[in-house]
Design an enzyme around this catalytic site. Structure first.
Site, short mmCIF file in Angstrom:
data_model
loop_
_atom_site.label_atom_id
_atom_site.label_comp_id
_atom_site.label_asym_id
_atom_site.label_seq_id
_atom_site.Cartn_x
_atom_site.Cartn_y
_atom_site.Cartn_z
N PRO A 274 38.47 44.39 33.46
CA PRO A 274 39.74 44.84 34.06
C PRO A 274 40.50 43.61 34.56
CG PRO A 274 37.95 45.19 35.61
CD PRO A 274 37.33 44.62 34.36
N ASP A 451 39.34 38.32 36.11
CA ASP A 451 38.57 39.56 36.16
C ASP A 451 38.64 40.11 37.58
OD1 ASP A 451 36.63 41.56 36.22
OD2 ASP A 451 35.27 40.48 34.88
N HIS A 452 39.29 41.25 37.74
CA HIS A 452 39.50 41.80 39.08
C HIS A 452 38.20 42.31 39.71
CE1 HIS A 452 42.30 42.61 42.18
NE2 HIS A 452 43.34 42.86 41.40
N ARG A 453 37.11 42.35 38.94
CA ARG A 453 35.84 42.77 39.50
C ARG A 453 35.20 41.68 40.36
NH1 ARG A 453 32.73 44.29 34.08
NH2 ARG A 453 33.62 42.22 33.62
N CYS A 455 36.95 39.09 42.02
CA CYS A 455 37.76 38.63 43.15
C CYS A 455 39.05 39.43 43.22
CB CYS A 455 38.07 37.13 43.04
SG CYS A 455 39.20 36.71 41.70
#
Length: 481
Positions: A274, A451-453, A455
């Site tokens: 994501p 990758d928003h997972r 940070c």
């Protein structure tokens, strides 16, 4: 099959890949070949390699044509044994590397170790992306009849050749049969002038692995391979109409080699990560002026702009280490963010064979001048198709200079399994406010996909602002590094 005929099957050339493209034959039917003589050039994923013959004898049949994609484990070449038909067992036995000679269980254990590690991704391979440890879902190969060998043969024995697994078929040496399983490991040693007799294998029963050969090489490089000639399929039929558009089909190009690898990696990145994107315009005037001044002092030893930006990136990753990680999901569903004590900085390089991403290992330890030299070296070997698996598959963060294509920005796809990529656009003259007054400055755009997972936006923005500030004030930034 006649005991005088030896069939060499296409071996797994790295990372459990299931197929390879046959680029070119180096031998023809009727040619005499020796053990370890290159017989074909094949391409798999992002690397190309010459496949050596494990047999000596006369080429009886070539199983495939240039441009054809072959499955691992399928016949590659058939070779009649040297001395076949002479009626002398002694003449046939030395050339038959898979003679089925009896041996200890320890040697069979060594072969099994090689097979197991090859499936698990141990790193004991010659080409490919590198090996994702613990990866699953790869090719499964049922174990066939086992083969045992000995280091010394008291008397020549001529027996029918047993059936071997593709990964170990025809891969042993007379006189030192248990020392090396893979013909590619032997070729790697030969190309670097390393004597296998001087290497103590770390595998079971003294098995020499790729890592053992690498340890004996001061500066390991991949075997030289000429640039491949691309083979494209013509249209299925002249003037054939496409059912959906009604237009004539002009060509059908198989997706394979580099393009197939890129497609698979990008698809996986998009489906699993994501990602989010942040960007900023940066005044690079001071950086260009600083480099111009350095170039006056040392015209032939001044780092390129990308090397300076790479130096700023490594410093920024030390400050924001969350972007230098990997997100992993275990088989049981548990998840981890894996951090690293160091930075392997990848950079996108466009080649005639497609886009590849070599990486500068331990980039955080290098100066801008050292980074420049390594970037230039890796770009050259990547374009020649000689980059090693380690050079192509060990990055932890990617720097992408798409400004060379004349564009300002890009919503980049992260280079899986990394978690971030920084893009640099072209540097052009733009109006810019300096000390309250309008001026013409050299401006570029930085784009960070992350990758928003791993940070949130605050971390991503902090890293991007750090690199931007360093570009705008390079002297002060380098003084603090």
């Amino acid at each position: 099959m006649s005991s005088d005929m030896q069939v060499f099957r296409l071996p797994d050339l790295g990372e459990g890949l299931t197929e390879a493209e046959l680029v070119n034959w180096l031998v023809a039917v009727g040619d005499e070949v020796k053990v370890d003589q290159p017989i074909a050039e094949v391409e798999t994923a992002k690397s190309m390699v010459e496949v050596p013959s494990p047999y000596a004898g006369t080429v009886a049949e070539l199983h495939g044509q240039a441009g054809e994609t072959l499955d691992v484990g399928k016949p590659l070449i058939s070779i009649a044994r040297a001395g076949a038909g002479s009626g002398s067992p002694a003449a046939a036995a030395p050339a038959a590397l898979s003679s089925g000679i009896d041996a200890s269980q320890a040697v069979e254990a060594a072969a099994e170790t090689y097979r197991t590690e090859e499936k698990a991704g141990s790193g004991n391979v010659l080409i490919g992306y590198g090996t994702p440890g613990g990866a699953t879902g790869g090719r499964t190969r049922p174990r066939k009849a086992s083969v045992a060998v000995v280091d010394r043969v008291a008397e020549p024995v001529a027996v029918a050749e047993p059936v071997l697994e593709p990964s170990v078929a025809g891969t042993r040496i007379p006189g030192k049969l248990s020392a090396v399983i893979s013909p590619l490991v032997r070729k790697m040693a030969r190309d670097h002038g390393v004597s296998l007799d001087a290497i103590a294998g770390t595998g079971a029963s003294g098995l020499i692995r790729r890592r053992d050969v690498e340890a004996a090489i001061s500066a390991p490089e991949a075997p030289a391979a000429p640039a491949p000639s691309r083979v494209e399929s013509p249209a299925a039929a002249e003037g054939a109409l496409d059912g959906r558009t009604g237009l004539a089909v002009s060509a059908r190009t198989p997706v394979r080699g580099v393009r197939k690898a890129v497609a698979a990696n990008m698809t996986k990145s998009r489906s699993e990560i994501p990602e989010a994107t942040v960007w900023v315009d940066v005044d690079a005037t001071a950086l260009l002026e600083m480099r111009a001044e350095l170039k006056k002092r040392a015209p032939h030893d001044t780092p390129g702009l990308l090397a300076f930006i790479a130096r700023f990136v490594t410093a920024g990753l030390k400050k924001y280490p969350a972007l230098n990680t990997r997100f992993e999901t275990a088989a049981d569903g548990s998840q981890e963010i894996v951090g690293f004590e160091g930075i392997n900085l990848g950079f996108a390089a466009q080649t005639d064979r497609g886009l590849v991403v070599p990486s500068v290992r331990n980039a955080h330890e290098l100066s801008a001048r050292e980074l420049d030299a390594e970037i230039r070296r890796l770009t050259a070997v990547a374009r020649d198709g000689k980059a090693t698996p380690t050079e192509l598959g060990s990055g932890t963060f990617t720097l992408n200079n798409y400004g060379v294509f004349g564009v300002d920005g890009s919503a980049a796809i992260i280079n899986y399994p990394e978690v971030a990529m920084l893009g640099v656009g072209r540097i052009i003259d733009k109006p810019w406010v300096v000390n309250g007054e309008l001026a013409v400055r050299k401006v570029t755009e930085l784009t960070l996909a992350f990758d928003h997972r791993v940070c949130d936006g605050e971390t991503a923005a902090g890293f991007l602002r750090y690199v931007a500030d360093a570009i705008e004030n390079p002297g002060g930034a380098l003084a603090d590094m």
